[in-house]
Design a protein around this motif. Structure first.
Motif, short mmCIF file in Angstrom:
data_model
loop_
_atom_site.label_atom_id
_atom_site.label_comp_id
_atom_site.label_asym_id
_atom_site.label_seq_id
_atom_site.Cartn_x
_atom_site.Cartn_y
_atom_site.Cartn_z
N LYS A 5 0.85 -1.19 0.00
CA LYS A 5 0.00 0.00 0.00
C LYS A 5 0.88 1.24 0.00
O LYS A 5 1.86 1.33 0.73
N SER A 6 0.55 2.23 -0.82
CA SER A 6 1.33 3.47 -0.83
C SER A 6 0.58 4.54 -0.04
O SER A 6 -0.64 4.55 0.02
N GLU A 7 1.33 5.43 0.55
CA GLU A 7 0.78 6.52 1.35
C GLU A 7 0.95 7.83 0.59
O GLU A 7 1.67 7.89 -0.41
N GLN A 8 0.33 8.88 1.11
CA GLN A 8 0.48 10.21 0.53
C GLN A 8 1.31 11.07 1.47
O GLN A 8 1.20 10.97 2.68
N CYS A 9 2.13 11.92 0.87
CA CYS A 9 2.96 12.85 1.62
C CYS A 9 2.05 13.78 2.41
O CYS A 9 1.05 14.29 1.89
N ARG A 10 2.38 14.02 3.67
CA ARG A 10 1.57 14.89 4.52
C ARG A 10 1.71 16.36 4.17
O ARG A 10 0.94 17.19 4.63
N ASN A 11 2.70 16.68 3.34
CA ASN A 11 2.91 18.07 2.97
C ASN A 11 2.38 18.38 1.57
O ASN A 11 1.63 19.32 1.40
N CYS A 12 2.72 17.57 0.58
CA CYS A 12 2.37 17.90 -0.80
C CYS A 12 1.39 16.92 -1.44
O CYS A 12 1.01 17.11 -2.59
N ASP A 13 0.99 15.89 -0.73
CA ASP A 13 0.05 14.87 -1.21
C ASP A 13 0.58 14.01 -2.35
O ASP A 13 -0.19 13.32 -3.00
N ASN A 14 1.87 14.07 -2.63
CA ASN A 14 2.45 13.14 -3.60
C ASN A 14 2.46 11.74 -3.01
O ASN A 14 2.48 11.57 -1.79
N GLU A 15 2.47 10.77 -3.87
CA GLU A 15 2.48 9.38 -3.40
C GLU A 15 3.86 8.99 -2.90
O GLU A 15 4.88 9.33 -3.49
N ILE A 16 3.87 8.28 -1.78
CA ILE A 16 5.11 7.77 -1.20
C ILE A 16 5.09 6.25 -1.34
O ILE A 16 4.19 5.60 -0.82
N PRO A 17 6.06 5.68 -2.05
CA PRO A 17 6.08 4.22 -2.14
C PRO A 17 6.36 3.61 -0.77
O PRO A 17 7.14 4.14 0.02
N ALA A 18 5.68 2.54 -0.47
CA ALA A 18 5.84 1.88 0.83
C ALA A 18 7.23 1.26 0.92
O ALA A 18 7.74 0.68 -0.03
N ALA A 19 7.84 1.39 2.08
CA ALA A 19 9.15 0.79 2.33
C ALA A 19 8.96 -0.66 2.71
O ALA A 19 7.90 -1.07 3.18
N GLY A 20 10.01 -1.44 2.54
CA GLY A 20 9.91 -2.85 2.85
C GLY A 20 9.84 -3.13 4.35
O GLY A 20 9.08 -3.97 4.79
N ALA A 21 10.61 -2.41 5.14
CA ALA A 21 10.64 -2.65 6.58
C ALA A 21 10.80 -1.32 7.30
O ALA A 21 11.15 -0.31 6.71
N GLY A 22 10.53 -1.35 8.58
CA GLY A 22 10.69 -0.15 9.39
C GLY A 22 9.45 0.70 9.43
O GLY A 22 8.39 0.33 8.94
N ARG A 23 9.60 1.85 10.00
CA ARG A 23 8.48 2.77 10.15
C ARG A 23 8.13 3.38 8.79
O ARG A 23 9.01 3.76 8.03
#
Length: 113
Positions: free
Chosen positions: A3-21
Motif C-alpha cells: 500500500k502506498s501513502e500520501q505525503c503529509r505536505n504535498c500529497d504526492n504518493e510515497i512508495p511503501a518501504a519494505g521494513a521499518g516505520r
C-alpha cells in the motif's frame, strides 16, 4: 501488493518501504517545509495571545487613569479598585512573560534557516 501513502505536505504518493516505520513525507524538503509550517502556526497563535494580553494591559492602564482622575467604581472604593487592578496587571505580565519564554523555547535554532 504494498500500500502506498500520501505525503503529509504535498500529497504526492510515497512508495511503501519494505521494513521499518512508514515514511510520512516524500522528501527531506517536504519534511522541512512541514516543520516550518508547524513552527509558523505556533508563532501565530503565540502572537494572538500576546495581543490579547496587551489589550488587557491597555484596559487596566485606562481604568487606572480614570481612577486617578476621580472616577470611583461602583463596587468597592478607590483603594480596592487600584489594588485589584495592580493584582490583575501583575498576573497579565506574568502570563506575557511565560508566553515569551515559550516562544523562545519553541523557536528553531538559527542554523536551520
Amino acid at each position: 501488493m504494498t500500500k502506498s501513502e500520501q505525503c503529509r505536505n504535498c500529497d504526492n504518493e510515497i512508495p511503501a518501504a519494505g521494513a521499518g516505520r512508514p515514511r510520512r513525507y516524500c522528501s527531506a524538503a517536504c519534511r522541512q517545509a512541514a516543520y516550518r509550517t508547524r513552527v509558523s502556526a505556533a508563532a501565530a497563535r503565540n502572537l494572538g495571545a500576546m495581543a490579547a494580553l496587551a489589550i488587557r494591559l491597555r484596559d487596566n492602564a485606562d481604568r487606572l487613569w480614570l481612577i486617578s482622575q476621580g472616577w470611583v467604581p461602583a463596587e468597592g472604593g478607590r483603594e480596592d479598585a487600584v489594588e485589584a487592578l495592580l493584582a490583575e496587571t501583575a498576573a497579565v505580565v506574568e502570563e506575557m512573560a511565560a508566553l515569551g519564554d515559550e516562544a523562545r523555547d519553541d523557536s528553531p535554532p538559527d542554523s536551520l534557516d
